[in-house]
Write an enzyme that holds these catalytic residues in place. Sequence first.
Site, mmCIF file in Angstrom:
data_model
loop_
_atom_site.group_PDB
_atom_site.id
_atom_site.type_symbol
_atom_site.label_atom_id
_atom_site.label_comp_id
_atom_site.label_asym_id
_atom_site.label_seq_id
_atom_site.Cartn_x
_atom_site.Cartn_y
_atom_site.Cartn_z
ATOM 1 C CD GLU A 1 33.724 33.828 35.640
ATOM 2 O OE1 GLU A 1 33.218 33.386 34.600
ATOM 3 O OE2 GLU A 1 34.054 35.026 35.776
ATOM 4 C CG ASN A 2 28.106 30.550 38.345
ATOM 5 O OD1 ASN A 2 27.898 31.723 38.158
ATOM 6 N ND2 ASN A 2 27.705 29.598 37.520
ATOM 7 C CD GLU B 1 34.284 29.742 32.150
ATOM 8 O OE1 GLU B 1 34.201 30.560 33.080
ATOM 9 O OE2 GLU B 1 34.242 30.080 30.944
ATOM 10 C CG HIS C 1 37.297 33.110 35.315
ATOM 11 N ND1 HIS C 1 37.884 34.351 35.247
ATOM 12 C CD2 HIS C 1 36.577 32.983 34.163
ATOM 13 C CE1 HIS C 1 37.536 34.941 34.102
ATOM 14 N NE2 HIS C 1 36.758 34.135 33.425
ATOM 15 C CD GLU D 1 36.124 37.088 31.617
ATOM 16 O OE1 GLU D 1 36.807 36.161 31.146
ATOM 17 O OE2 GLU D 1 35.171 36.888 32.401
HETATM 18 N N1 B3K Z 1 32.510 35.354 32.770
HETATM 19 C C1 B3K Z 1 31.666 34.646 31.841
HETATM 20 C C2 B3K Z 1 31.023 35.531 30.821
HETATM 21 C C3 B3K Z 1 29.810 36.238 31.303
HETATM 22 C C4 B3K Z 1 29.107 36.946 30.156
HETATM 23 C C5 B3K Z 1 28.016 37.810 30.633
HETATM 24 N N2 B3K Z 1 27.280 38.401 29.533
HETATM 25 C C6 B3K Z 1 32.399 33.547 31.162
HETATM 26 C C7 B3K Z 1 33.866 33.699 31.062
HETATM 27 O O1 B3K Z 1 34.401 34.631 30.521
HETATM 28 O O2 B3K Z 1 34.540 32.860 31.575
HETATM 29 ZN ZN ZN Z 2 36.231 34.404 31.469
#
Ligand code: B3K
Ligand code: ZN
Length: 923
Positions: free
Chosen positions: A287-288, A321, A324, A343
């Site tokens: 989710e950058n 995503e 997020h 999460e």
């Molecule tokens: N936040 C990322 C997952 C990152 C995993 C790092 N080992 C994707 C998600 O949960 O949306």
């Molecule tokens: Zn996530």
Amino acid sequence: MTDTTPTPEILPADAPQQGREATDATTVHREDYQPPAFWIDSVALTFDLDPAKTRVLNKMQVRRNMAVPAQPLRLDGEGLNLARVLVNGQGASFKLERGQLVLSNLPEGDAPFDLEIFTTCQPEKNTQLSGLYVSQGTFFTQCEAEGFRRITYFLDRPDVMSVYTVTLRADKAAYPVLLSNGNLVEQGELEDGRHFARWSDPFKKPSYLFALVAGPLVAREQRITARNGREHLLQIYVRAGDLEKTEHAMRSLMASIAWDETRFGLPLDLDRFMIVATSDFNMGAMENKGLNIFNTKFVLASQATATDQDFANVESVIGHEYFHNWTGNRITCRDWFQLSLKEGLTVFRDQEFSMDMAGSASARAVKRIEDVRLLRTMQFAEDAGPMAHPVRPDSYQEINNFYTLTIYEKGAEVVRMMHTLVGEAGFRKGMALYFERHDGQAVTCDDFAQAIADANPQSPLAVHLEQFKRWYSQAGTPHVQAEGQYDAAAQTYTLTLTQTTPPTPGQGEKHPLIIPVRLGLLGRNGAALPLQLQSEQGVQELGLEATLVLHERQQSFTFTQVGESPVPSLLRGFSAPVVLHQNLDDDALETLLQYDSDPFNRWEASQQWAQRIIVQALADGDAQAAPRLPERYLAALRHLLADAQLDAAFKDLVLTLPSEGYIAEQLDSVDPQRIHAVREALQDHLAQALHAQWQTVWEQHHDTGAYQPDAHSAGRRALAGKALAMLVRDARRTGDAVWPGKAYQSFKDAGNMTDRFNALSALVQAGHPLAEPALERFHQVFRGESLVLDKWFQLQASAPAQGQGEAASVLARVQRLMQHPDFSLRNPNRARSLIFAYAQGNPAGFHRADGAGYQFWAEQVIALDAINAQVAARLARALDRWAKLAEPYRTAARAAIARVAAHEPLSKDVREIVQKALAAPAA
Ligand code: B3K
Ligand code: ZN
């Protein structure tokens, strides 16, 4: 970049070294959290991108955090070549200590100072796919959780939030597209055929949300106007040939944006929102901020190449995503122990999104059942095994090992229980308060629960908040025993609920939790009975459904004016993530299956019934002839199949016996071969006994018209596929050639991948001779489609042996497929499609009495670990439940784990998993 040496070096300097038992020196503890000693307010990064040697200039504005005692600045770094360090433009003295860059003589006081660091790294050598790497000629980054330190030295922790400006420079012909977070502020030409782009992200963010992409990509674009009138540009970047497979992703993104505005009042806060797909990715997506990076598996979909499940997954992961952006990015985690803050909440949101998109009540229930099935099969197993940990863990060795079903799925259930306890409107109010209080901050799970409770001061959540929060701190799945007592003379029904949670590693003592139990009572004819609950205040009229709040170890609830001994329908919609024990007889199960107004519990009745039959068959021992399904159960299924009111997808779920993995979890001693044999025999009987119905189902459902991926038509295809599989299976008994022939025909002529793949797997799963030519043809047709090839590998790895003898065994087939020119261990999707599918998706093929499956597993964990530690550590978890296995499996499995544990070198990722597995209690 591929340093996998056991690394005390990357130990945070303040990690505890002594005074604790039984944990390794590299264990990080939640209790040791300290705020950062410095803040980094802004970062200007300049990249000269080159696969062999990328140069990174990092100019930061740093300031002391005056709230903590003065101390050196310790920046995280991993696998970097350091060339220069300047403080306020002057050469500075520094040390490299355990991988960290340590600066001691920094300006005093709270005035900001400039820190400039110049490093290089080697993206083309980065097979870990964490940090900056190259995939098919394109640069990608993956920074969560601790990948940013593989790009530059930094305070790589989520509570340090900075404003980023990023300049990318690269050869224009090779890397025409240059992307980073935020807005494009400048671009232009440079000498020698190079060009540049400068991006500026207006939002402060932690380093794990940084991203860049550079390469030859094309984009599908869409301009939208939000409800508030703001315009946005949406872009989905893929490789040139894939553009036509992005329509569904774009539609899903627009639906996600609209949903978050409507359901939570949360708008898109950026002018530009980009998604980029890559085929080399450790997980699903990332989710950058403003620049989501996705595994192609969750972006690309066309009816020719993707199944209905793929379409649904794309929608759900794009939603996840995107959501997020608020729950994770605008408000992030204080430390990685709080991972479920973003999460669990975001999974809850994506589950609700998919349910709202599904439409009808029964389509919503189908989604809920699928989510619960995953939770109960996989998360409950995790919670009962060596890796059991609370939703908010207390310690870890490698944080990447804690992106688990517990953090994600159980975390989502915890949020769902809050939602249940405060109601839909109350939850929305709670979310609003959460954003009002914490927007722009890095916070904790406690902060979230507090906001939801404070917005609903009268709710049971607020009343029991401290106790409710045990869901965050206590590991293990609670068990709830329900006993009903009907008093005909007094016309009362008393329900006694008792909760217990078994001990988990490192957590022996368990305390009672807050457990919401949604329930109804049914008369024997299936009608819902009105609920009148006796309480201290008198009798409460609760209508036809109520939510009881269990907060003590044991509580009794008495309902009055109950005219007959009722059938209790408990834990409707799976209102809490617990194992419910109740002794319902066949009459009661049949009533629930046929009449319950809660579709989840209708399905649940079918599963309990099937489970009981399976357990009985297992107990009956090997001597007995092939086990059979009782006529009464079959009659109930026939009845349900004929019900025109029910969704096809729902029928498909009811007609699916519990999986081998789920069955195994219900037993104390697991013989995977025996479970497989019993379940197969019962499936054969289901195919035989309902033969006529399967034919009717196929006739009525197999034509779904022009392809649409919506839940209703997908359900029709799923049920038709199940019918076809049953008919091909039954042909083994009858010798019939017609249905296998029809399956082959349907495989060849199908207008979409769902029907084509269902027909292919019907042949492969039944071990029919037509399977071989079909598989060959499938490969021929789709050899250029890498996501489809994954399916081809996966199907073969998860199918039963196609004949007698070692050469026909699944293991031999998997080993042959590893030599196939299309196989590569380096590509995570491909490794998962073959090796994981075998070790995790084919119990009968994997758990061999000679232990050869386990030995193969050990070899592959070791081989993968040298390439990609995160992926290897996932595979390492396939034997988590070894201690439950019967002999000879148990000893052989343990030996294989010990073999991995003894291997040198081993990443700390894999080491944590195998050490914990070996420490599992001997029983
Ligand atoms: N936040 C990322 C997952 C990152 C995993 C790092 N080992 C994707 C998600 O949960 O949306
Ligand atoms: Zn996530």
